[in-house]
Design a protein around this motif. Structure first.
Motif, PDB file in Angstrom:
ATOM      1  N   PRO A  40       0.807  -1.230   0.000  1.00  0.00           N
ATOM      2  CA  PRO A  40       0.000   0.000   0.000  1.00  0.00           C
ATOM      3  C   PRO A  40       0.834   1.273   0.000  1.00  0.00           C
ATOM      4  N   ASP A  41       2.053   1.208   0.550  1.00  0.00           N
ATOM      5  CA  ASP A  41       2.913   2.397   0.580  1.00  0.00           C
ATOM      6  C   ASP A  41       3.715   2.579  -0.701  1.00  0.00           C
ATOM      7  N   GLY A  42       3.492   1.683  -1.713  1.00  0.00           N
ATOM      8  CA  GLY A  42       4.167   1.797  -3.002  1.00  0.00           C
ATOM      9  C   GLY A  42       5.407   0.950  -3.140  1.00  0.00           C
ATOM     10  N   ARG A  43       5.859   0.316  -2.066  1.00  0.00           N
ATOM     11  CA  ARG A  43       7.061  -0.514  -2.120  1.00  0.00           C
ATOM     12  C   ARG A  43       6.816  -1.753  -2.981  1.00  0.00           C
ATOM     13  N   ILE A  44       7.765  -2.040  -3.887  1.00  0.00           N
ATOM     14  CA  ILE A  44       7.632  -3.192  -4.786  1.00  0.00           C
ATOM     15  C   ILE A  44       8.014  -4.477  -4.061  1.00  0.00           C
ATOM     16  N   LEU A  45       7.174  -5.497  -4.181  1.00  0.00           N
ATOM     17  CA  LEU A  45       7.375  -6.755  -3.471  1.00  0.00           C
ATOM     18  C   LEU A  45       8.135  -7.796  -4.279  1.00  0.00           C
ATOM     19  N   ASN A  46       7.864  -7.868  -5.585  1.00  0.00           N
ATOM     20  CA  ASN A  46       8.443  -8.952  -6.368  1.00  0.00           C
ATOM     21  C   ASN A  46       9.592  -8.462  -7.240  1.00  0.00           C
ATOM     22  N   ASN A  47      10.023  -9.297  -8.181  1.00  0.00           N
ATOM     23  CA  ASN A  47      11.263  -9.085  -8.926  1.00  0.00           C
ATOM     24  C   ASN A  47      10.960  -9.176 -10.414  1.00  0.00           C
ATOM     25  N   VAL A  48      10.510  -8.058 -11.006  1.00  0.00           N
ATOM     26  CA  VAL A  48       9.975  -8.079 -12.375  1.00  0.00           C
ATOM     27  C   VAL A  48      10.657  -7.012 -13.234  1.00  0.00           C
ATOM     28  N   VAL A  49      10.990  -7.391 -14.472  1.00  0.00           N
ATOM     29  CA  VAL A  49      11.461  -6.435 -15.472  1.00  0.00           C
ATOM     30  C   VAL A  49      10.581  -6.596 -16.703  1.00  0.00           C
ATOM     31  N   HIS A  50       9.879  -5.533 -17.101  1.00  0.00           N
ATOM     32  CA  HIS A  50       9.051  -5.546 -18.309  1.00  0.00           C
ATOM     33  C   HIS A  50       9.810  -4.854 -19.437  1.00  0.00           C
ATOM     34  N   THR A  51       9.887  -5.483 -20.610  1.00  0.00           N
ATOM     35  CA  THR A  51      10.562  -4.867 -21.758  1.00  0.00           C
ATOM     36  C   THR A  51       9.687  -4.974 -23.005  1.00  0.00           C
ATOM     37  N   LEU A  52      10.011  -4.128 -23.991  1.00  0.00           N
ATOM     38  CA  LEU A  52       9.333  -4.148 -25.291  1.00  0.00           C
ATOM     39  C   LEU A  52      10.363  -4.397 -26.380  1.00  0.00           C
ATOM     40  N   SER A  53      10.020  -5.224 -27.358  1.00  0.00           N
ATOM     41  CA  SER A  53      10.919  -5.476 -28.488  1.00  0.00           C
ATOM     42  C   SER A  53      10.700  -4.423 -29.549  1.00  0.00           C
ATOM     43  N   ARG A  54      11.677  -4.290 -30.436  1.00  0.00           N
ATOM     44  CA  ARG A  54      11.567  -3.412 -31.592  1.00  0.00           C
ATOM     45  C   ARG A  54      11.757  -4.234 -32.863  1.00  0.00           C
ATOM     46  N   PRO A  55      11.066  -3.863 -33.951  1.00  0.00           N
ATOM     47  CA  PRO A  55      11.242  -4.616 -35.205  1.00  0.00           C
ATOM     48  C   PRO A  55      12.696  -4.576 -35.673  1.00  0.00           C
ATOM     49  N   SER A  56      13.138  -5.627 -36.320  1.00  0.00           N
ATOM     50  CA  SER A  56      14.496  -5.677 -36.845  1.00  0.00           C
ATOM     51  C   SER A  56      14.656  -4.718 -38.013  1.00  0.00           C
ATOM     52  N   ASP A  57      15.823  -4.132 -38.138  1.00  0.00           N
ATOM     53  CA  ASP A  57      16.118  -3.254 -39.270  1.00  0.00           C
ATOM     54  C   ASP A  57      16.426  -4.056 -40.530  1.00  0.00           C
ATOM     55  N   LYS A  58      16.599  -5.372 -40.386  1.00  0.00           N
ATOM     56  CA  LYS A  58      16.971  -6.192 -41.537  1.00  0.00           C
ATOM     57  C   LYS A  58      15.735  -6.807 -42.169  1.00  0.00           C
TER      58      LYS A  58
END
Length: 265
Positions: A247-265
């Motif tokens: 409730p105080d905003g502290r993060i409990l778990n261990n998560v990294v969210h990322t987004l991919s980008r289209p290949s230039d090739k």
């Protein structure tokens, strides 16, 4: 002086791109404060009065110009709507809304094919994506988990201008107990899938749009203990919502969210 809005818009865009380009490049708040008075001044000096442009008042024409030059045209009022799931641009003169309850509704058209292309390009600029003759297919995202996929000629007919799908994502907490209550899965199914996930067994979740793929995956990933690290890779926009907070905003778990980008090739 009688005129139609499409001609007025084209003339205004040409004028402002030459004299006030920096205004169009500023953030939204500054645009609203500074661009609007310049539009009013432009219309007055060009000789347009109430009723001269498609019967509209001068103020209404100014608002339309601002919407098409600094915002997202006819899409402006629909982006971010909680009751919408998708905005489909089939062509510049065919825009369809899909509501969360499955209803479809046509919402009009852009003033011209060129305007439709410019608006969609402006949407893609938020994620640094380019749509042009060399890259006629592009996928990007807007703040707030909105995914944009767009096509232009030669992938579609030139006269259609643009085709785009704008998916308004609404990430929400949905745990396994909610899956059971909805009838989406049985307890045995959930136990099996959670066991596969926990022991690193690969599996695929497939289905048509709005069939519940992301809802199911969110619920399954909720079962992973806080001390295990989760690294997600998504395309276009973030749909998974896995970070848990106190409730105080502290993060409990261990998560990294990322987004991919289209290949230039």
């Amino acid at each position: 002086m009688q005129a139609n809005y499409i001609d007025v818009l084209a003339a205004a865009q040409e004028y402002f791109s030459k004299k006030y380009y920096t205004l169009l490049a500023e953030d939204d708040d500054q645009k609203k404060l500074r661009l609007k008075p310049y539009l009013d001044k432009y219309l007055w000096e060009a000789g347009y009065r109430d009723g001269d442009v498609d019967g509209l008042t001068q103020e209404a024409v100014s608002e339309l110009l601002y919407r098409d030059m600094a915002q997202y045209g006819i899409l402006t009022n629909y982006l971010g709507r909680e009751d919408l799931e998708e905005i489909n641009i089939n062509a510049w003169d065919d825009v369809c809304l899909t509501y969360m309850d499955g209803r479809l509704e046509k919402c009009g058209s852009f003033p011209s094919p060129e305007n439709a292309v410019n608006i969609v390009k402006r949407l893609l600029e938020n994620s640094g994506m380019v749509l042009d003759d060399g890259t006629p297919l592009a996928q990007g995202h807007l703040p707030g988990n909105t995914r944009v996929t767009a096509l232009k000629a030669p992938l579609i007919d030139e006269e259609h201008g643009i085709s785009a799908s704008i998916r308004l994502l609404h990430p929400a907490r949905y745990d396994c107990s909610a899956l059971l209550q909805s009838g989406m899965a049985t307890q045995e199914m959930i136990h099996f899938l959670c066991a596969c996930l926990r022991y690193g067994i690969s599996f695929v979740i497939a289905g048509v749009t709005s069939s519940g793929k992301t809802t199911l995956l969110n619920a399954l990933l909720e079962t992973i203990p806080n001390e295990r690290r989760i690294f997600t890779i998504e395309s276009g926009a973030r749909e998974l919502n896995l970070i848990r907070r106190e409730p105080d905003g502290r993060i409990l778990n261990n998560v990294v969210h990322t987004l991919s980008r289209p290949s230039d090739k």
